[in-house]
Design a protein around this motif. Structure first.
Motif, PDB file in Angstrom:
ATOM      1  N   GLY A  35       0.866  -1.243  -0.191  1.00  0.00           N
ATOM      2  CA  GLY A  35       0.414  -0.050   0.098  1.00  0.00           C
ATOM      3  C   GLY A  35       0.583   1.255  -0.592  1.00  0.00           C
ATOM      4  O   GLY A  35       2.333   1.327   0.197  1.00  0.00           O
ATOM      5  N   THR A  36       0.264   2.197   0.741  1.00  0.00           N
ATOM      6  CA  THR A  36       0.988   2.774   0.083  1.00  0.00           C
ATOM      7  C   THR A  36       0.962   4.259   1.473  1.00  0.00           C
ATOM      8  O   THR A  36       1.898   5.316   1.326  1.00  0.00           O
ATOM      9  CB  THR A  36      -0.350   4.237  -0.889  1.00  0.00           C
ATOM     10  OG1 THR A  36      -1.201   4.932  -0.219  1.00  0.00           O
ATOM     11  CG2 THR A  36      -0.584   4.194  -2.325  1.00  0.00           C
ATOM     12  N   GLY A  37      -0.174   3.784   2.071  1.00  0.00           N
ATOM     13  CA  GLY A  37       0.712   4.608   3.408  1.00  0.00           C
ATOM     14  C   GLY A  37      -0.633   5.554   3.706  1.00  0.00           C
ATOM     15  O   GLY A  37      -0.412   6.064   5.048  1.00  0.00           O
ATOM     16  N   LYS A  38      -1.335   6.137   3.064  1.00  0.00           N
ATOM     17  CA  LYS A  38      -1.634   6.693   2.607  1.00  0.00           C
ATOM     18  C   LYS A  38      -3.686   6.166   2.206  1.00  0.00           C
ATOM     19  O   LYS A  38      -4.035   5.448   2.294  1.00  0.00           O
ATOM     20  CB  LYS A  38      -1.556   7.999   1.339  1.00  0.00           C
ATOM     21  CG  LYS A  38      -2.286   8.929   0.903  1.00  0.00           C
ATOM     22  CD  LYS A  38      -2.076   9.729  -0.134  1.00  0.00           C
ATOM     23  CE  LYS A  38      -2.994  11.070  -0.113  1.00  0.00           C
ATOM     24  NZ  LYS A  38      -2.882  11.803  -1.178  1.00  0.00           N
ATOM     25  N   ASP A  39      -4.805   6.948   3.383  1.00  0.00           N
ATOM     26  CA  ASP A  39      -5.891   7.207   3.245  1.00  0.00           C
ATOM     27  C   ASP A  39      -6.467   7.569   2.013  1.00  0.00           C
ATOM     28  O   ASP A  39      -6.461   8.788   2.342  1.00  0.00           O
ATOM     29  CB  ASP A  39      -6.053   7.586   4.804  1.00  0.00           C
ATOM     30  CG  ASP A  39      -7.961   7.361   5.012  1.00  0.00           C
ATOM     31  OD1 ASP A  39      -8.694   6.246   4.033  1.00  0.00           O
ATOM     32  OD2 ASP A  39      -8.722   7.949   5.038  1.00  0.00           O
ATOM     33  N   VAL A  40      -6.539   6.979   1.175  1.00  0.00           N
ATOM     34  CA  VAL A  40      -7.364   7.720  -0.032  1.00  0.00           C
ATOM     35  C   VAL A  40      -8.339   7.872  -0.333  1.00  0.00           C
ATOM     36  O   VAL A  40      -9.406   7.346   0.522  1.00  0.00           O
ATOM     37  CB  VAL A  40      -6.762   6.265  -1.203  1.00  0.00           C
ATOM     38  CG1 VAL A  40      -7.073   6.914  -2.694  1.00  0.00           C
ATOM     39  CG2 VAL A  40      -5.165   6.378  -1.328  1.00  0.00           C
ATOM     40  N   ARG A  41      -8.770   9.087  -0.432  1.00  0.00           N
ATOM     41  CA  ARG A  41     -10.430   9.697  -0.272  1.00  0.00           C
ATOM     42  C   ARG A  41     -10.608   9.257  -1.549  1.00  0.00           C
ATOM     43  O   ARG A  41     -10.660   9.483  -2.537  1.00  0.00           O
ATOM     44  CB  ARG A  41     -10.705  11.090  -0.335  1.00  0.00           C
ATOM     45  CG  ARG A  41      -9.586  11.657   1.389  1.00  0.00           C
ATOM     46  CD  ARG A  41      -9.517  12.824   1.442  1.00  0.00           C
ATOM     47  NE  ARG A  41      -8.416  13.319   0.639  1.00  0.00           N
ATOM     48  CZ  ARG A  41      -8.448  14.220   0.312  1.00  0.00           C
ATOM     49  NH1 ARG A  41      -8.513  15.200   0.801  1.00  0.00           N
ATOM     50  NH2 ARG A  41      -7.658  14.403  -0.565  1.00  0.00           N
ATOM     51  N   VAL A  42     -11.798   8.316  -1.758  1.00  0.00           N
ATOM     52  CA  VAL A  42     -12.518   7.720  -3.053  1.00  0.00           C
ATOM     53  C   VAL A  42     -14.063   7.698  -3.233  1.00  0.00           C
ATOM     54  O   VAL A  42     -14.883   7.830  -2.038  1.00  0.00           O
ATOM     55  CB  VAL A  42     -12.397   6.116  -3.140  1.00  0.00           C
ATOM     56  CG1 VAL A  42     -13.682   5.898  -4.221  1.00  0.00           C
ATOM     57  CG2 VAL A  42     -11.157   5.479  -3.091  1.00  0.00           C
ATOM     58  N   LEU A  43     -14.502   8.799  -4.284  1.00  0.00           N
ATOM     59  CA  LEU A  43     -15.787   9.855  -4.640  1.00  0.00           C
ATOM     60  C   LEU A  43     -16.452   8.454  -5.585  1.00  0.00           C
ATOM     61  O   LEU A  43     -15.798   8.030  -6.513  1.00  0.00           O
ATOM     62  CB  LEU A  43     -15.731  10.943  -4.951  1.00  0.00           C
ATOM     63  CG  LEU A  43     -16.876  11.174  -5.515  1.00  0.00           C
ATOM     64  CD1 LEU A  43     -18.487  10.980  -4.696  1.00  0.00           C
ATOM     65  CD2 LEU A  43     -16.553  12.782  -6.680  1.00  0.00           C
TER      66      LEU A  43
END
Length: 229
Positions: free
Chosen positions: A68-76
């Motif tokens: 993973g990227t370690g980032k909380d990806v915000r998905v719409l």
């Protein structure tokens, strides 16, 4: 030119000038030279021997990073009502259609990725000027225009990223955080490099991977040996 801070000078001193590091060395070193008080992003920049102005030399693709990227990806998820439950179950941060289309039209872009279904793409066309420059326009080639909405959302949340060579011939991507173990940074970097190698355009001549650099948000770049990846 801005003067380097004491921490920046100390970080630069740890990187041997003109040395090309192998991937494992660079992955360990990028952790050592990171000095910010926050968990810096680890980024990779790969210069390719292509001419992005030519359609047959454009390099674009997707890769699922093993850690993973370690980032909380915000998905719409811009979907029709029959797909809303599927998108929500997969973990989409925002789910809807017309109300979110209006919000975007009004300037709202507080998201990282948009997933949609083919039937909705016609409504997104007029928003191209807002979404395009921010890299938010869904694309079938990156798996963000699909009937398998749940799978697409889950893949993105699990570390799937898309990349595209810029006009200077460089692919930039965030591949983790400095808090990651060096082995995880190395694994993620290896995955995207190997994916790029597989995507080499047949029209590209000469050396394809020209240079690779690893860096964190605030650190100097570390040069990798393209032959040792």
């Amino acid at each position: 030119m801005a003067k380097l801070t004491k921490k920046q000078k100390e970080a630069a001193a740890k990187i041997e000038k003109n040395k090309l590091y192998n991937l494992k060395e660079a992955s360990a070193l990028v952790k050592q030279v990171a000095s910010a008080k926050f968990d810096e992003s680890v980024d990779i920049a790969v210069r390719l021997g292509v001419d992005p102005r030519k359609a047959n030399q454009m390099v674009r693709g997707v890769v699922t990073l093993p850690h993973g990227t370690g980032k909380d990806v915000r998905v719409l998820a811009l979907v029709t009502p029959d797909k809303e439950a599927e998108a929500k179950a997969a973990g989409a941060d925002h789910v809807g259609l017309d109300d979110y289309l209006q919000k975007i039209k009004d300037g709202w872009t507080d998201i990282d990725v948009i997933v949609t279904v083919p039937a909705v793409m016609g409504k997104l066309g007029p928003l191209g000027r807002v979404l395009g420059p921010r890299g938010l326009m869904p694309n079938p080639k990156t798996g963000t225009v699909t009937m398998e909405v749940g799978k697409a959302v889950n893949d993105i949340k699990s570390g799937k990223i898309d990349f595209k060579v810029d006009k200077t011939g460089i692919v930039h991507a965030g591949i983790g955080r400095v808090s990651f173990d060096a082995d995880k940074i190395s694994d993620n970097a290896h995955e995207i490099i190997q994916t790029l190698i597989k995507l080499k355009p047949t029209a590209a001549k000469g050396q394809y991977i020209k240079s690779i650099h690893l860096s964190s948000t605030m650190s100097p770049a570390i040069a990798l040996d393209p032959k040792a990846v």
